[in-house]
Scaffold this motif. Structure first.
Motif, PDB file in Angstrom:
ATOM      1  N   PRO A 152       0.826  -1.218   0.000  1.00 40.31           N
ATOM      2  CA  PRO A 152       0.000   0.000   0.000  1.00 40.31           C
ATOM      3  C   PRO A 152       0.856   1.262   0.000  1.00 40.31           C
ATOM      4  O   PRO A 152       1.841   1.358   0.734  1.00 40.31           O
ATOM      5  CB  PRO A 152      -0.803  -0.123   1.301  1.00 40.31           C
ATOM      6  CG  PRO A 152      -0.802  -1.580   1.628  1.00 40.31           C
ATOM      7  CD  PRO A 152       0.515  -2.105   1.130  1.00 40.31           C
ATOM      8  N   GLU A 153       0.472   2.218  -0.833  1.00 43.85           N
ATOM      9  CA  GLU A 153       1.293   3.415  -0.999  1.00 43.85           C
ATOM     10  C   GLU A 153       1.427   4.216   0.290  1.00 43.85           C
ATOM     11  O   GLU A 153       2.459   4.856   0.521  1.00 43.85           O
ATOM     12  CB  GLU A 153       0.707   4.290  -2.109  1.00 43.85           C
ATOM     13  CG  GLU A 153       1.658   5.340  -2.611  1.00 43.85           C
ATOM     14  CD  GLU A 153       1.213   5.964  -3.919  1.00 43.85           C
ATOM     15  OE1 GLU A 153       1.983   6.773  -4.464  1.00 43.85           O
ATOM     16  OE2 GLU A 153       0.102   5.648  -4.403  1.00 43.85           O
ATOM     17  N   GLU A 154       0.407   4.160   1.159  1.00 43.93           N
ATOM     18  CA  GLU A 154       0.501   4.921   2.403  1.00 43.93           C
ATOM     19  C   GLU A 154       1.553   4.349   3.355  1.00 43.93           C
ATOM     20  O   GLU A 154       1.945   4.999   4.322  1.00 43.93           O
ATOM     21  CB  GLU A 154      -0.854   4.982   3.099  1.00 43.93           C
ATOM     22  CG  GLU A 154      -1.405   3.629   3.565  1.00 43.93           C
ATOM     23  CD  GLU A 154      -2.270   2.953   2.509  1.00 43.93           C
ATOM     24  OE1 GLU A 154      -3.018   2.011   2.867  1.00 43.93           O
ATOM     25  OE2 GLU A 154      -2.189   3.365   1.326  1.00 43.93           O
ATOM     26  N   ARG A 155       2.007   3.135   3.092  1.00 45.81           N
ATOM     27  CA  ARG A 155       3.055   2.528   3.918  1.00 45.81           C
ATOM     28  C   ARG A 155       4.459   2.800   3.365  1.00 45.81           C
ATOM     29  O   ARG A 155       5.448   2.472   4.005  1.00 45.81           O
ATOM     30  CB  ARG A 155       2.873   1.015   4.002  1.00 45.81           C
ATOM     31  CG  ARG A 155       1.535   0.586   4.524  1.00 45.81           C
ATOM     32  CD  ARG A 155       1.640  -0.039   5.877  1.00 45.81           C
ATOM     33  NE  ARG A 155       0.326  -0.345   6.418  1.00 45.81           N
ATOM     34  CZ  ARG A 155       0.126  -0.717   7.659  1.00 45.81           C
ATOM     35  NH1 ARG A 155       1.139  -0.804   8.486  1.00 45.81           N
ATOM     36  NH2 ARG A 155      -1.088  -0.985   8.086  1.00 45.81           N
ATOM     37  N   LEU A 156       4.541   3.347   2.178  1.00 43.85           N
ATOM     38  CA  LEU A 156       5.819   3.532   1.488  1.00 43.85           C
ATOM     39  C   LEU A 156       6.347   4.955   1.639  1.00 43.85           C
ATOM     40  O   LEU A 156       5.576   5.910   1.735  1.00 43.85           O
ATOM     41  CB  LEU A 156       5.665   3.218   0.006  1.00 43.85           C
ATOM     42  CG  LEU A 156       5.462   1.743  -0.368  1.00 43.85           C
ATOM     43  CD1 LEU A 156       5.047   1.633  -1.832  1.00 43.85           C
ATOM     44  CD2 LEU A 156       6.726   0.933  -0.114  1.00 43.85           C
ATOM     45  N   ALA A 157       7.665   5.071   1.663  1.00 43.85           N
ATOM     46  CA  ALA A 157       8.336   6.370   1.623  1.00 43.85           C
ATOM     47  C   ALA A 157       9.680   6.173   0.941  1.00 43.85           C
ATOM     48  O   ALA A 157      10.121   5.044   0.722  1.00 43.85           O
ATOM     49  CB  ALA A 157       8.505   6.946   3.028  1.00 43.85           C
ATOM     50  N   MET A 158      10.318   7.262   0.600  1.00 41.25           N
ATOM     51  CA  MET A 158      11.619   7.190  -0.058  1.00 41.25           C
ATOM     52  C   MET A 158      12.593   8.138   0.625  1.00 41.25           C
ATOM     53  O   MET A 158      12.285   9.311   0.840  1.00 41.25           O
ATOM     54  CB  MET A 158      11.491   7.539  -1.544  1.00 41.25           C
ATOM     55  CG  MET A 158      12.725   7.179  -2.386  1.00 41.25           C
ATOM     56  SD  MET A 158      14.022   8.438  -2.374  1.00 41.25           S
ATOM     57  CE  MET A 158      13.316   9.658  -3.487  1.00 41.25           C
ATOM     58  N   ILE A 159      13.748   7.598   1.028  1.00 39.45           N
ATOM     59  CA  ILE A 159      14.839   8.408   1.580  1.00 39.45           C
ATOM     60  C   ILE A 159      16.112   7.942   0.893  1.00 39.45           C
ATOM     61  O   ILE A 159      16.504   6.778   1.009  1.00 39.45           O
ATOM     62  CB  ILE A 159      14.965   8.238   3.111  1.00 39.45           C
ATOM     63  CG1 ILE A 159      13.718   8.771   3.820  1.00 39.45           C
ATOM     64  CG2 ILE A 159      16.213   8.957   3.624  1.00 39.45           C
ATOM     65  CD1 ILE A 159      13.722   8.576   5.338  1.00 39.45           C
ATOM     66  N   TYR A 160      16.748   8.837   0.161  1.00 41.25           N
ATOM     67  CA  TYR A 160      17.989   8.486  -0.532  1.00 41.25           C
ATOM     68  C   TYR A 160      19.080   8.099   0.467  1.00 41.25           C
ATOM     69  O   TYR A 160      19.210   8.714   1.532  1.00 41.25           O
ATOM     70  CB  TYR A 160      18.501   9.664  -1.362  1.00 41.25           C
ATOM     71  CG  TYR A 160      17.899   9.787  -2.743  1.00 41.25           C
ATOM     72  CD1 TYR A 160      17.740   8.668  -3.568  1.00 41.25           C
ATOM     73  CD2 TYR A 160      17.521  11.030  -3.240  1.00 41.25           C
ATOM     74  CE1 TYR A 160      17.217   8.791  -4.846  1.00 41.25           C
ATOM     75  CE2 TYR A 160      16.995  11.162  -4.527  1.00 41.25           C
ATOM     76  CZ  TYR A 160      16.843  10.030  -5.321  1.00 41.25           C
ATOM     77  OH  TYR A 160      16.326  10.160  -6.583  1.00 41.25           O
ATOM     78  N   SER A 161      19.874   7.112   0.106  1.00 38.51           N
ATOM     79  CA  SER A 161      21.095   6.829   0.855  1.00 38.51           C
ATOM     80  C   SER A 161      22.004   8.055   0.801  1.00 38.51           C
ATOM     81  O   SER A 161      21.924   8.878  -0.114  1.00 38.51           O
ATOM     82  CB  SER A 161      21.829   5.627   0.254  1.00 38.51           C
ATOM     83  OG  SER A 161      21.061   4.450   0.365  1.00 38.51           O
ATOM     84  N   GLY A 162      22.881   8.166   1.784  1.00 37.18           N
ATOM     85  CA  GLY A 162      23.773   9.316   1.816  1.00 37.18           C
ATOM     86  C   GLY A 162      25.143   8.962   2.359  1.00 37.18           C
ATOM     87  O   GLY A 162      25.303   7.976   3.083  1.00 37.18           O
ATOM     88  N   ILE A 163      26.140   9.747   1.994  1.00 39.45           N
ATOM     89  CA  ILE A 163      27.471   9.621   2.577  1.00 39.45           C
ATOM     90  C   ILE A 163      28.031  11.015   2.810  1.00 39.45           C
ATOM     91  O   ILE A 163      27.524  12.007   2.294  1.00 39.45           O
ATOM     92  CB  ILE A 163      28.437   8.796   1.697  1.00 39.45           C
ATOM     93  CG1 ILE A 163      28.695   9.476   0.354  1.00 39.45           C
ATOM     94  CG2 ILE A 163      27.916   7.391   1.486  1.00 39.45           C
ATOM     95  CD1 ILE A 163      29.798   8.789  -0.445  1.00 39.45           C
ATOM     96  N   ASP A 164      29.103  11.079   3.580  1.00 42.59           N
ATOM     97  CA  ASP A 164      29.774  12.342   3.869  1.00 42.59           C
ATOM     98  C   ASP A 164      30.374  12.890   2.571  1.00 42.59           C
ATOM     99  O   ASP A 164      31.191  12.219   1.930  1.00 42.59           O
ATOM    100  CB  ASP A 164      30.879  12.088   4.900  1.00 42.59           C
ATOM    101  CG  ASP A 164      31.645  13.347   5.263  1.00 42.59           C
ATOM    102  OD1 ASP A 164      31.315  14.427   4.737  1.00 42.59           O
ATOM    103  OD2 ASP A 164      32.587  13.247   6.064  1.00 42.59           O
ATOM    104  N   PRO A 165      29.990  14.097   2.151  1.00 48.83           N
ATOM    105  CA  PRO A 165      30.499  14.624   0.884  1.00 48.83           C
ATOM    106  C   PRO A 165      31.895  15.231   0.962  1.00 48.83           C
ATOM    107  O   PRO A 165      32.445  15.652  -0.053  1.00 48.83           O
ATOM    108  CB  PRO A 165      29.467  15.692   0.535  1.00 48.83           C
ATOM    109  CG  PRO A 165      28.998  16.195   1.852  1.00 48.83           C
ATOM    110  CD  PRO A 165      29.019  14.998   2.774  1.00 48.83           C
TER     111      PRO A 165
END
Length: 374
Positions: A152-165
């Protein structure tokens, strides 16, 4: 009170992201622990150094009800408010255990477009979606994959992976080559990752076979291990590449190897948001990669790297040759990649987004007071 649950602490993409998040969560807002479902690994030392408690549950079998019971008891006795799970086994056992332990908030991390999953794995993913508050894809491709399979779309989210730039300190590339027994001035290609079917390292070896006839000075280092290592070594031997392709096994100094390399290559069939490319961008290294789901969100063809179709060794060879023979192109792609990293894939942004998500979900469950208006 937050628990991060993951199968092992090996040096792979999801494990590295979990450690970065666990270490980076603000200590004035969260108390963090880590548990491994099966065993420890080399990243344990990094967590211990940061003062983060680490526990091994010790799952021994594919279906291990004793481990499930121990995990649920561990969650209950430590009174965790939030459990975040990583990778299929921990996502499955973790959701069931958290349900049994009545953990108020459960967050699931999905780190790849998991084309390997069959009917049983997808069945568990769909059924257990009701036992978590959010399923986080680390790219839009991962989000779309899980939406397509019926989450279900209400259970989904998106957070990009990240690293120290932050740009790493310089490395003496000639000294690194010499330490590996390579010519000090040879052009050097780096692949780092699991030697598994998903990564299609066989395509890289086929591309290197083509290149050895036009660039005999080229050398390639393959850092990583996996079930396919012997098969890939035999393939390289069959192409008479043993002097040009070097299998290094697991390495703790991949950033040093990357700093000494001319180009980073990733020939995968699918990804999530590949750590290898983010790390290449941090080092301002040009990238040649396949146009695989997830990868195309990081690499823009001709801007931050070169993309080729999946399963096309000839085009992979052509792209590598193009970058290696054009230093100005390599510099431009590397600098553009670093700029993109600073804009879109920062570690502090990822940590901030997870922190806000935790508190938002905790507030929904009544664990935090609502913020005053204004």
């Amino acid at each position: 009170n937050v628990l991060q649950l993951i199968p092992t602490l090996d040096r792979s993409g999801a494990e590295k992201q979990m450690v970065l998040l666990a270490k980076g969560l603000p200590r004035d807002r969260f108390r963090v622990e880590v548990a491994t479902l099966t065993r420890m690994g080399p990243l344990e030392a990094e967590l211990q150094e940061a003062g983060i408690p680490v526990t091994a549950i010790g799952k021994r079998h594919k279906v291990d009800f004793l481990a499930l019971r121990e995990l649920a008891q561990f969650m209950k006795s430590h009174h965790f408010d939030i459990v975040q799970t990583w990778i299929f086994a921990a996502n499955t056992y973790g959701r069931v255990a958290a349900h049994l332990a009545k953990v108020p908030v459960v967050v699931v991390s999905e780190m790849a477009v998991d084309l390997w999953k069959g009917r049983s794995e997808l069945f568990f993913d769909r059924k257990l979606a009701r036992w978590c508050n959010r399923i986080i894809g680390n790219s839009q491709a991962v989000y779309d994959f899980y939406k397509k399979i019926g989450i279900p779309e209400e259970r989904l989210a998106m957070i990009y992976s990240g690293i120290d730039p932050t740009t790493p300190p310089p490395v003496d590339g000639a000294a690194v080559r010499e330490s590996l027994g390579l010519p000090a001035d040879c052009p050097l290609v780096l692949f780092a990752g699991r030697l598994a079917e998903q990564k299609r390292v066989d395509d890289l070896i086929k591309a290197l076979d083509l290149l050895q006839h036009v660039m005999p000075e080229l050398r390639t280092i393959i850092a990583g291990d996996g079930d396919l290592r012997e098969t890939l070594e035999n393939l390289a031997r069959s192409y008479k590449l043993t002097e040009r392709v070097h299998f290094l096994g697991h390495r703790d100094d991949v950033p040093r190897l990357m700093a000494a390399s001319n180009v980073v290559v990733l020939p995968s069939s699918y990804e999530g948001l590949p750590n290898l490319i983010l790390e290449a961008m941090r080092h301002s290294k040009p990238v040649v990669a396949t146009a695989a789901p997830g990868t195309t969100e990081v690499v823009s063809d001709g801007e931050t790297g070169l993309l080729v179709p999946v399963g096309a060794p000839q085009q992979l060879a052509k792209a590598l040759r193009e970058i290696l023979r054009d230093p100005e192109l390599a510099r431009r792609l590397g600098e553009a990649g670093h700029a993109r990293l600073e804009t879109d894939f920062r570690l502090d942004t990822m940590i901030s987004q997870y922190s806000d998500l935790y508190e938002s979900l905790a507030r929904e469950r009544g664990l935090l007071k609502s913020q005053p208006p204004g």
